[in-house]
Design a protein around this motif. Structure first.
Motif, short mmCIF file in Angstrom:
data_model
loop_
_atom_site.label_atom_id
_atom_site.label_comp_id
_atom_site.label_asym_id
_atom_site.label_seq_id
_atom_site.Cartn_x
_atom_site.Cartn_y
_atom_site.Cartn_z
N VAL A 1 -4.36 -4.64 -19.66
CA VAL A 1 -4.15 -3.21 -19.96
C VAL A 1 -2.81 -2.76 -19.39
N ALA A 2 -2.53 -3.16 -18.15
CA ALA A 2 -1.26 -2.76 -17.51
C ALA A 2 -0.07 -3.27 -18.32
N LYS A 3 -0.17 -4.48 -18.85
CA LYS A 3 0.91 -5.01 -19.68
C LYS A 3 1.09 -4.13 -20.93
N SER A 4 -0.06 -3.75 -21.51
CA SER A 4 0.03 -2.95 -22.74
C SER A 4 0.61 -1.56 -22.45
N LEU A 5 0.59 -1.14 -21.19
CA LEU A 5 1.19 0.14 -20.81
C LEU A 5 2.68 0.00 -20.52
N GLY A 6 3.22 -1.19 -20.74
CA GLY A 6 4.67 -1.41 -20.54
C GLY A 6 5.03 -1.77 -19.11
N LEU A 7 4.06 -2.26 -18.33
CA LEU A 7 4.31 -2.53 -16.91
C LEU A 7 4.54 -4.01 -16.59
N ASP B 1 7.02 -5.99 -16.37
CA ASP B 1 8.11 -6.39 -15.47
C ASP B 1 8.10 -5.66 -14.13
N GLN B 2 7.13 -4.73 -13.98
CA GLN B 2 6.96 -4.09 -12.67
C GLN B 2 6.25 -5.06 -11.73
N ASP B 3 6.20 -4.71 -10.46
CA ASP B 3 5.43 -5.52 -9.52
C ASP B 3 3.95 -5.52 -9.93
N PHE B 4 3.23 -6.58 -9.57
CA PHE B 4 1.82 -6.68 -9.99
C PHE B 4 0.94 -5.59 -9.38
N SER B 5 1.44 -4.92 -8.31
CA SER B 5 0.68 -3.81 -7.74
C SER B 5 0.58 -2.64 -8.71
N ALA B 6 1.40 -2.64 -9.76
CA ALA B 6 1.32 -1.59 -10.79
C ALA B 6 0.02 -1.67 -11.57
N GLY C 1 0.80 -1.23 0.00
CA GLY C 1 0.00 0.00 0.00
C GLY C 1 0.83 1.28 0.00
N PRO C 2 1.77 1.44 0.96
CA PRO C 2 2.53 2.69 1.04
C PRO C 2 3.28 3.02 -0.26
N SER C 3 3.88 2.02 -0.91
CA SER C 3 4.59 2.34 -2.15
C SER C 3 3.61 2.58 -3.30
N MET C 4 2.46 1.91 -3.30
CA MET C 4 1.46 2.17 -4.34
C MET C 4 0.98 3.61 -4.27
N VAL C 5 0.83 4.13 -3.05
CA VAL C 5 0.39 5.52 -2.89
C VAL C 5 1.41 6.46 -3.53
N LYS C 6 2.68 6.04 -3.49
CA LYS C 6 3.74 6.87 -4.10
C LYS C 6 3.98 6.50 -5.56
N ALA C 7 3.11 5.66 -6.12
CA ALA C 7 3.26 5.20 -7.51
C ALA C 7 4.62 4.53 -7.75
N ALA C 8 5.08 3.76 -6.75
CA ALA C 8 6.34 3.01 -6.89
C ALA C 8 6.00 1.51 -6.81
N TYR C 9 6.59 0.75 -7.71
CA TYR C 9 6.23 -0.67 -7.83
C TYR C 9 7.49 -1.56 -7.92
N PRO C 10 8.32 -1.55 -6.87
CA PRO C 10 9.53 -2.39 -6.92
C PRO C 10 9.15 -3.87 -7.08
N THR C 11 9.73 -4.53 -8.04
CA THR C 11 9.23 -5.86 -8.43
C THR C 11 9.57 -6.95 -7.42
N ALA C 12 8.52 -7.56 -6.89
CA ALA C 12 8.66 -8.80 -6.12
C ALA C 12 8.00 -9.91 -6.93
N PRO D 1 6.38 -10.21 -10.59
CA PRO D 1 6.16 -9.47 -11.84
C PRO D 1 4.71 -9.53 -12.31
N LEU D 2 4.23 -8.38 -12.78
CA LEU D 2 2.84 -8.27 -13.23
C LEU D 2 2.53 -9.27 -14.34
N LYS D 3 3.50 -9.52 -15.22
CA LYS D 3 3.26 -10.47 -16.33
C LYS D 3 2.96 -11.87 -15.78
N HIS D 4 3.58 -12.23 -14.65
CA HIS D 4 3.31 -13.56 -14.09
C HIS D 4 1.92 -13.61 -13.43
#
Ligand SMILES: NC(=O)C1=CN([C@@H]2O[C@H](COP(=O)(O)OP(=O)(O)OC[C@H]3O[C@@H](n4cnc5c(N)ncnc54)[C@H](OP(=O)(O)O)[C@@H]3O)[C@@H](O)[C@H]2O)C=CC1
Ligand SMILES: O=CCCC(=O)O
Length: 328
Positions: free
Chosen positions: A302-308, A310-315, A255-266, A268-271
Motif C-alpha cells: 500500500v505504501a508503495k502505491s502511495l508513491g513512497l 523511495d522514502q525510508d521504510f519507516s514511511a 521514532g522521532p522523525s516518524m512522529v514528525k512524518a519525516a522519512y529521510p531515506t536510509a 528504501p521502502l521498495k527494498h
C-alpha cells in the motif's frame, strides 16, 4: 601501528558461531593476512558508495562501475579507477564486489551482456553483497564459477550509517577460501562477519533478519498511531520503549522523525517490500506460516502505491494513516 579492534567472526560450517578475535587490520587491509590486489565495486547506491569509499580510504586499489555513471564521480575524486562495464571491472580486478538493488539487477550485472562473469577467470573472485534470494544467488554463483572464478555471497545487516562507519555485519556463504581471502576487506567495511556454509545460507539468513525487521517497523508504527489517538505523546512512547526490554536502535533512531512524518531515506521502502516478498517465498518453500509478515507485506505494498517506494521504510506508517482515512 594500527589500533587493535574487536571483531566478531562467524565460525565455519553448520551452526556458525560468533567468535570474537582481535584484528590489527582495522584501517589497512594490506599486511600479514591482508588482501593484496585490485578490488572492483559494482553498484554505488546508498550502500555501495560508502562501502567502496571505505575501501579506498583504507588504501585499497579500487575500480568502480555504476549504471548511472555520475554516481562514480565522488569515488573517482577519492582516487578510484573507472571501467565502463561490469565485465571490464571484473577483468581488471582480482576480486569484485557487487551491491545491486534486487535479484533482477544482481543477475543482469553478473550474468548479462557485458556482465561481470564475462570478465571472470580462474584465480578471480566475485562477492555479491546485494540482498537477493537463495535461488538468485545460486544462479549467479553458477555463472561465476563456470569461468573458474570463486563466488561468495555476503549480504549485509546494517544500513546507511553503519555502511559509512564501516560497521556492517556480513552474512557470508559459498567459497570459504574466498571468504578467508577477502576477510580483511570485509573488516574494513564491517564490524563482524559470519560464514554460514553453502551458497544460499547467507541469503536465507538475511531474509529472515529483514522479515523480522519489517514486521517490527509495522508494529511500532501501529503503536505510535494508537498512542496518539488515545491522547498520549508518541515521543514519550519512543522514550519508554527505549528504556525497556523491547528497546531497539531502530525505534530510537527512526521514532522521532516518524512522529514528525519525516522519512529521510536510509533503507528504501521498495527494498524492504522486496525482502518481505522474498521471505514469504522462502517460508512457502518449507510450508512455514508467517502470517504477521504477510500482513506487514500488504502494508508496504500500500505504501508503495502511495508513491513512497523511495522514502525510508519507516514511511510504512503512512499506509496505516491512509487506511484510517478510508475507514472514516
Ligand atoms: N539501504 C540499506 O539500508 C540497505 C540495503 N541493503 C540491500 O543492499 C542493496 C542495495 O541497497 P541500496 O544501496 O540501499 O539501494 P539503492 O537503490 O540506493 O542502489 C541500488 C543500486 O543498484 C543499481 N541498479 C538498480 N537496477 C539496476 C540494473 N537493472 N542494472 C544495473 N544496476 C542497477 C543502482 O544503479 P543506479 O544508480 O543506476 O540506479 C544502484 O547502484 C539492496 O539489495 C538492498 O536490499 C542491505 C542492507 C541495508
Ligand atoms: O537490509 C537492510 C537492513 C537495514 C538494517 O539492518 O538496519
Amino acid at each position: 601501528a594500527p589500533a587493535l579492534r574487536l571483531r566478531g567472526c562467524g565460525g565455519g560450517g553448520r551452526g556458525a558461531r560468533l567468535v570474537f578475535s582481535c584484528s590489527a587490520s582495522s584501517s589497512s587491509p594490506s599486511g600479514e593476512g591482508g588482501f593484496s590486489g585490485k578490488v572492483g565495486f559494482l553498484g554505488l547506491g546508498i550502500m555501495g558508495a560508502p562501502m567502496a569509499s571505505n575501501l579506498i580510504k583504507a588504501g585499497c586499489d579500487v575500480t568502480v562501475w555504476n549504471r548511472t555513471r555520475s554516481k562514480c564521480d565522488p569515488l573517482l575524486s577519492l582516487g578510484a579507477n573507472y571501467e565502463p562495464s561490469p565485465a571490464d571491472v571484473a577483468s581488471s580486478c582480482d576480486v569484485t564486489f557487487a551491491m545491486l538493488a534486487d535479484p533482477e539487477s544482481a543477475v543482469e550485472v553478473a550474468c548479462g551482456a557485458n556482465g561481470a562473469a564475462e570478465g571472470m577467470a580462474p584465480g578471480k573472485g566475485y562477492v555479491d553483497v546485494s540482498t537477493v534470494d537463495a535461488a538468485t544467488s545460486k544462479l549467479i554463483g553458477k555463472h561465476i564459477t563456470s569461468t573458474g572464478a570463486s563466488f561468495l555471497e555476503a549480504p549485509v545487516s546494517g544500513s546507511k550509517k553503519p555502511a559509512e562507519d564501516g560497521l556492517l555485519i556480513f552474512l557470508t556463504a559459498g567459497d570459504e577460501s574466498l571468504y578467508n581471502r577477502v576477510a580483511s576487506l570485509l573488516d574494513v567495511m564491517g564490524k563482524s562477519r559470519f560464514f554460514l556454509g553453502d551458497v544460499g545460507k547467507g541469503a536465507d539468513m538475511k531474509l529472515v533478519v529483514n522479515m523480522v525487521m519489517g514486521s517490527m517497523m509495522v508494529s511500532f508504527s501501529e503503536g505510535l498511531l494508537l498512542s496518539e489517538k488515545v491522547g498520549l505523546d508518541p515521543n514519550t512512547l519512543v522514550e519508554v520503549i527505549s528504556q525497556g526490554a523491547i528497546s531497539a536502535p531502530m525505534f530510537s533512531l527512526k521514532g522521532p522523525s516518524m512522529v514528525k512524518a519525516a522519512y529521510p531515506t536510509a533503507f528504501p521502502l521498495k527494498h524492504q517490500q522486496k525482502d518481505l516478498r522474498l521471505a514469504l517465498s522462502l517460508a512457502e518453500s518449507v510450508s512455514q506460516s508467517i502470517p504477521t509478515v504477510a500482513a506487514a507485506n500488504e502494508l508496504y505494498k500500500v505504501a508503495k502505491s502511495l508513491g513512497l517506494a523511495d522514502q525510508d521504510f519507516s514511511a510504512v506508517i503512512e499506509a496505516l494513516k491512509a487506511k484510517e482515512e478510508q475507514n472514516k
